[in-house]
Design an enzyme around this catalytic site. Structure first.
Site, PDB file in Angstrom:
ATOM      1  N   ASP A 167       0.854  -1.317  -0.005  1.00 16.07           N
ATOM      2  CA  ASP A 167      -0.031  -0.120   0.027  1.00 16.07           C
ATOM      3  C   ASP A 167       0.879   1.300  -0.076  1.00 16.07           C
ATOM      4  O   ASP A 167       2.425   1.228   0.095  1.00 16.07           O
ATOM      5  CB  ASP A 167      -0.849   0.179   1.298  1.00 16.07           C
ATOM      6  N   ASP A 197      -0.024   5.100   0.694  1.00 15.82           N
ATOM      7  CA  ASP A 197      -0.159   6.117   1.774  1.00 15.82           C
ATOM      8  C   ASP A 197      -0.123   5.572   3.167  1.00 15.82           C
ATOM      9  O   ASP A 197      -0.863   4.579   3.400  1.00 15.82           O
ATOM     10  CB  ASP A 197      -1.466   6.785   1.519  1.00 15.82           C
ATOM     11  N   ASP A 257      -0.890  -0.296   6.046  1.00 17.51           N
ATOM     12  CA  ASP A 257      -1.085   0.174   7.339  1.00 17.51           C
ATOM     13  C   ASP A 257      -2.581   0.201   7.808  1.00 17.51           C
ATOM     14  O   ASP A 257      -2.830   0.522   8.767  1.00 17.51           O
ATOM     15  CB  ASP A 257      -0.618   1.762   7.212  1.00 17.51           C
TER      16      ASP A 257
HETATM   17 MG   LIG Z   1      -2.736   3.366   3.615  1.00 18.77          MG
END
Ligand SMILES: [Mg+2]
Length: 301
Positions: free
Chosen positions: A24, A26, A248
């Site tokens: 991923d 961001d 995240d």
């Molecule tokens: Mg993310």
């Protein structure tokens, strides 16, 4: 229980066990405009060990080519074939899974990223960023596109359209009156973060159309839908048992990896904390977690 990656030996084990690393972006590589520590070094390390690196983002407004520029700004080398956006996932889905004939067109309610990706796999699309639709619906105009649907349209794709309006929504709905025309969503994120704000995500455009048409999307091509993983596996011919998803967020990234049959690594630089991790049932905990992605590089030094 998730294993915390905290030693050099654990990093070496991860490097031994996995050939493909999905990321991923961001909250993993960067936070907004701020590159996270030792990210470039970690990616360089993985590449020097011959690992395949793939970046997976739900942002459909950008094409992979647009993303390459974003990566360059952060000093990260990436080629467009290493980037998997929900715009690209949708194009691969239309081509490889839906197998829409190439003489059919796709009606798009969404950004130019979707249209660019559809074009690369050989589909003409209409709607999308066409300025014709950036005005009020005029029902008194006999020439209005709402009365002249294109009979070649064979699929409808809805993603984040930051210029969504009544005209585009109404035309999208007319195409979906035909039950033979599949309805695809790029992704269904309710929000997306930008400069500290939470803004309406693609899911709000999808829900508008679902509400009006009385239809649900056949699939949402972005994370955590397994169709995106299927598309990645098909495009990159990866071995799921030797691949790991790094992210995240538990409810998108980790779910996406786990349900796709991959190992998972949660990094604590974005949404989640040790507390939210510990609240999870053991059978849905990520395989590993670490304070940050850059630990893979730093622990080896
Ligand atoms: Mg993310």
């Amino acid at each position: 229980m998730s294993v915390k990656i905290a030693t050099k030996t654990q990093v070496e084990t991860v490097l031994d066990k996995y050939d493909t690393f999905l990321f991923d972006c961001d909250g993993v590589l960067w936070l907004g405009n701020h590159l996270l520590p030792s990210v470039v070094e970690t990616l360089t390390l993985l590449r020097s060990h011959g690992k395949k690196v793939i970046f997976v983002t739900n942002n459909s407004t950008k094409s992979r080519a647009d993303y390459v520029h974003k990566f360059e700004k952060f000093g990260i080398k990436a080629s467009s074939d290493e980037i998997f956006s929900s715009s690209y996932a949708t194009a691969v889905y239309v081509d490889s899974i839906l197998k829409l004939p190439k003489d059919k067109k796709v009606w798009v309610l969404g950004g130019s990223g979707i249209q660019d990706e559809l074009k690369l796999v050989g589909y003409e699309s209409i709607g999308g960023s066409d300025p014709t639709y950036n005005k009020e619906l005029d029902l008194d105009d006999p020439e209005s596109p709402i009365y002249h649907l294109d009979p070649q349209v064979g699929a409808v794709v809805v993603g984040l359209d930051t210029k969504i309006n009544y005209f585009k929504s109404a035309v999208t709905m007319q195409y979906l009156n035909n039950p033979e025309i599949p309805f695809l969503a790029t992704n269904i994120d309710s929000t997306y973060p930008h400069k500290g704000l939470k803004l309406p995500g693609a899911g709000t455009c999808v829900e508008t159309i679902a509400c009006a048409s009385g239809r649900k999307p056949l699939t949402s091509c972005g994370k955590p839908n397994p169709s995106m993983m299927d598309a990645i596996v098909k495009a990159h011919k990866i071995d799921r048992s030797r691949s790991i998803m790094v992210g995240d967020r538990l409810n998108t990234d980790m779910k996406f990896g786990r349900e796709g049959g991959l190992a998972t690594l949660l990094v604590l630089t974005g949404i989640e904390t040790v507390q939210t991790l510990n609240q999870l049932e053991k059978d849905v905990q990520p395989t590993y977690y670490s304070e940050k992605l850059g630990d893979l590089f730093e622990l080896l030094q």
